[in-house]
Every structure is written in structure tokens, then in C-alpha cells.
Write a protein that holds these residues in place. Structure first.
Motif, short mmCIF file in Angstrom:
data_model
loop_
_atom_site.label_atom_id
_atom_site.label_comp_id
_atom_site.label_asym_id
_atom_site.label_seq_id
_atom_site.Cartn_x
_atom_site.Cartn_y
_atom_site.Cartn_z
N GLY A 25 0.87 -1.18 -0.04
CA GLY A 25 0.27 -0.09 -0.06
C GLY A 25 1.02 1.08 0.12
O GLY A 25 0.69 2.08 -0.79
N LEU A 26 2.01 1.15 0.88
CA LEU A 26 2.84 2.36 0.82
C LEU A 26 3.44 2.36 -0.55
O LEU A 26 3.54 3.72 -1.21
N ASP A 27 4.04 1.57 -1.12
CA ASP A 27 4.59 1.50 -2.41
C ASP A 27 3.72 2.04 -3.57
O ASP A 27 4.23 2.70 -4.26
N PHE A 28 2.24 1.77 -3.37
CA PHE A 28 1.41 2.22 -4.26
C PHE A 28 1.35 3.82 -4.33
O PHE A 28 1.44 4.70 -5.25
N TYR A 29 1.27 4.34 -3.07
CA TYR A 29 1.00 5.68 -3.03
C TYR A 29 2.31 6.61 -3.19
O TYR A 29 2.20 7.55 -3.86
N ASN A 30 3.46 5.79 -2.94
CA ASN A 30 4.85 6.51 -3.33
C ASN A 30 4.89 6.65 -4.73
O ASN A 30 5.40 7.66 -5.23
N LYS A 31 4.66 5.36 -5.51
CA LYS A 31 4.54 5.70 -6.91
C LYS A 31 3.74 6.78 -7.35
O LYS A 31 4.14 7.33 -8.29
N LEU A 32 2.65 6.96 -6.91
CA LEU A 32 1.66 7.80 -7.43
C LEU A 32 2.15 9.23 -7.13
O LEU A 32 2.36 10.18 -7.98
N ILE A 33 2.66 9.50 -6.02
CA ILE A 33 3.13 10.81 -5.58
C ILE A 33 4.33 11.15 -6.44
O ILE A 33 4.54 12.14 -6.99
N ASN A 34 5.34 10.15 -6.72
CA ASN A 34 6.52 10.33 -7.32
C ASN A 34 6.22 10.81 -8.77
O ASN A 34 6.86 11.61 -9.32
N THR A 35 5.28 9.98 -9.32
CA THR A 35 4.98 10.35 -10.80
C THR A 35 4.13 11.64 -10.98
O THR A 35 4.42 12.34 -11.87
N LEU A 36 3.36 11.95 -9.87
CA LEU A 36 2.97 13.10 -9.96
C LEU A 36 3.89 14.51 -10.05
O LEU A 36 4.04 15.20 -11.00
N ILE A 37 4.70 14.40 -9.06
CA ILE A 37 5.79 15.21 -8.84
C ILE A 37 6.83 15.16 -10.08
O ILE A 37 7.09 16.54 -10.79
N GLU A 38 7.05 14.36 -10.79
CA GLU A 38 7.80 14.26 -12.09
C GLU A 38 7.14 14.90 -13.23
O GLU A 38 7.72 15.40 -14.00
N ASN A 39 5.77 14.61 -13.08
CA ASN A 39 4.88 15.46 -14.10
C ASN A 39 4.68 16.98 -13.77
O ASN A 39 3.51 17.57 -14.44
N GLY A 40 5.08 17.69 -12.75
CA GLY A 40 4.81 18.87 -12.38
C GLY A 40 3.33 18.94 -11.92
O GLY A 40 2.68 20.29 -11.85
N ILE A 41 3.06 17.95 -11.15
CA ILE A 41 1.65 18.15 -10.37
C ILE A 41 1.69 17.97 -8.98
O ILE A 41 2.05 16.86 -8.51
N GLU A 42 1.08 18.87 -8.30
CA GLU A 42 1.17 18.87 -6.76
C GLU A 42 0.05 17.72 -6.47
O GLU A 42 -1.04 18.17 -6.53
N PRO A 43 0.60 17.38 -5.58
CA PRO A 43 -0.38 16.07 -4.79
C PRO A 43 -1.31 16.71 -3.50
O PRO A 43 -0.50 17.51 -2.84
N TYR A 44 -2.49 16.64 -3.58
CA TYR A 44 -3.11 17.02 -2.16
C TYR A 44 -3.78 15.70 -1.67
O TYR A 44 -4.47 14.86 -2.48
#
Length: 211
Positions: A69-88
């Protein structure tokens, strides 16, 4: 590795959800992170608000952590940031772990300690990259529809006395989550709670319409 939540159980009850639909697969965001974030970037989105599934991090609501579960959200957060999208990040969007619900859920004062444990895991693992947090999504909705009308999970119809207790526990959980986030964050945070409102707007500026 996710544990059951109250919606997983509620959706399986006959007549509760239109045509027996479930969220078992739905839009399959879990397996389509790269594709979904690519679409977000193409649309020009600068921010993405998403909700963490408590039972995906803690299958039993407390205790053993699900690393997948942690891995999934880490992947999501990192992918967002890599694409210039701020996670909320929203910590709770109505999907209470079923194991906690069996112990009374939001009716049980122990839910506050469980939410604190969950929040500490969130801040320890994600606050180096996530700066924007919403503790609870629309508590008046999950209390009203989940515990008064019975139209949302867990489908209860309780007394006003019990509802006030649930609302009190929800606000305590929000308060302790804010405290934990602030005291343990690795970066400066923006923290809030999302509420549902029904604004009334007068048709004209006439006194009778304003009243």
C-alpha cells in the motif's frame, strides 16, 4: 494486500447500490497510474487531490502495515511530482477499515487513537514530498448518510444522541491528526478539513429575499 473497508461490505448487500455495482475495479487507477498521470499532464492539471485508503495502509485499521500500500502511494506521488503536478492528499474519504467498524467504528472513542496511528504512518512516509493534507472528507456526509439515513456505508440508522457522539469522535480525530501532522512533518504543511455546505443565495438584494 488491502483489507476490507465498510464500502467493500456495503456494496455486496442486495439493493444497496445501483445494479449491484462495486468499486472492485472501477477506473482501475491502481494499475493505470502512469497512464492516468499522463492524461492529467496533457490536460494541463497543476494539482491532483486523491484519497488514501486507510485499509490499504493498515488492513486491520491498526497494527501491521501493508508495504504494498505504501509502495502504491509512493509511486503515485513520485509520478505526479515528476510531471509537475502537486499532490493533495485526503486521509479519510468514508472508507473505514471493516475491522474497526466491527468494533463500533466512529461510535467507539478508540477510533481517535486508531486514526492517530494511521496519520503518523502517513506523515512519516509522505511528508517529505506531500505538503497539502485534508484530514476528513465531509464528515457531515459520512455521519448523516452512513449513520443516520443508512444510504451510505455502513448503512446504520442511529439516534441523535449516537450521531452527536460520532460527530464528536470525528472532530477529535481531525484535531489529533492536525497535531500529529504538524509535529512530525518533514516540510511545512497546508492542513485542512473538507466540509459539505449548502449556501443560500438571495434571488435579489431585496430585504425579503435576503431574509
Amino acid at each position: 494486500g488491502k483489507g476490507l473497508n465498510i464500502w467493500d461490505v456495503f456494496c455486496k448487500e442486495d439493493g444497496k447500490v445501483f445494479r449491484g455495482h462495486t468499486g472492485d475495479t472501477a477506473c482501475n487507477h491502481y494499475n493505470k497510474i502512469e497512464e492516468d498521470v499522463k492524461l492529467m499532464k496533457e490536460m494541463g492539471l497543476k494539482a491532483y487531490r486523491f484519497s488514501v485508503s486507510w485499509a490499504r495502509i493498515l488492513p486491520n485499521g491498526v497494527g501491521e502495515i501493508n508495504q504494498k500500500g505504501l509502495d502504491f502511494y509512493n509511486k503515485l506521488i513520485n509520478t505526479l511530482i515528476e510531471n509537475g503536478i502537486e499532490p493533495y492528499m485526503t486521509l479519510y474519504h468514508w472508507d473505514l477499515p471493516y475491522e474497526l467498524s466491527k468494533k463500533g467504528g466512529w461510535m467507539n472513542r478508540d477510533i481517535v487513537n486508531a486514526f492517530a496511528e494511521y496519520t503518523k504512518i502517513i506523515v512519516d512516509n509522505f511528508s517529505d514530498r506531500v505538503k497539502n493534507y485534508i484530514t476528513l472528507n465531509e464528515p457531515e456526509i459520512f455521519v448523516g448518510n452512513g449513520y443516520m439515513h443508512g444510504s451510505h456505508a455502513p448503512g446504520y440508522k442511529l439516534s441523535n444522541f449516537e450521531l452527536l457522539n460520532i460527530g464528536h469522535n470525528a472532530l477529535l480525530a481531525h484535531g489529533i491528526a492536525v497535531k500529529i501532522l504538524r509535529e512530525n512533518s518533514k516540510t511545512e504543511l497546508n492542513i485542512g478539513i473538507s466540509v459539505a455546505s449548502n449556501p443560500a443565495i438571495p434571488v435579489t438584494e431585496r430585504e425579503e429575499d435576503v431574509k
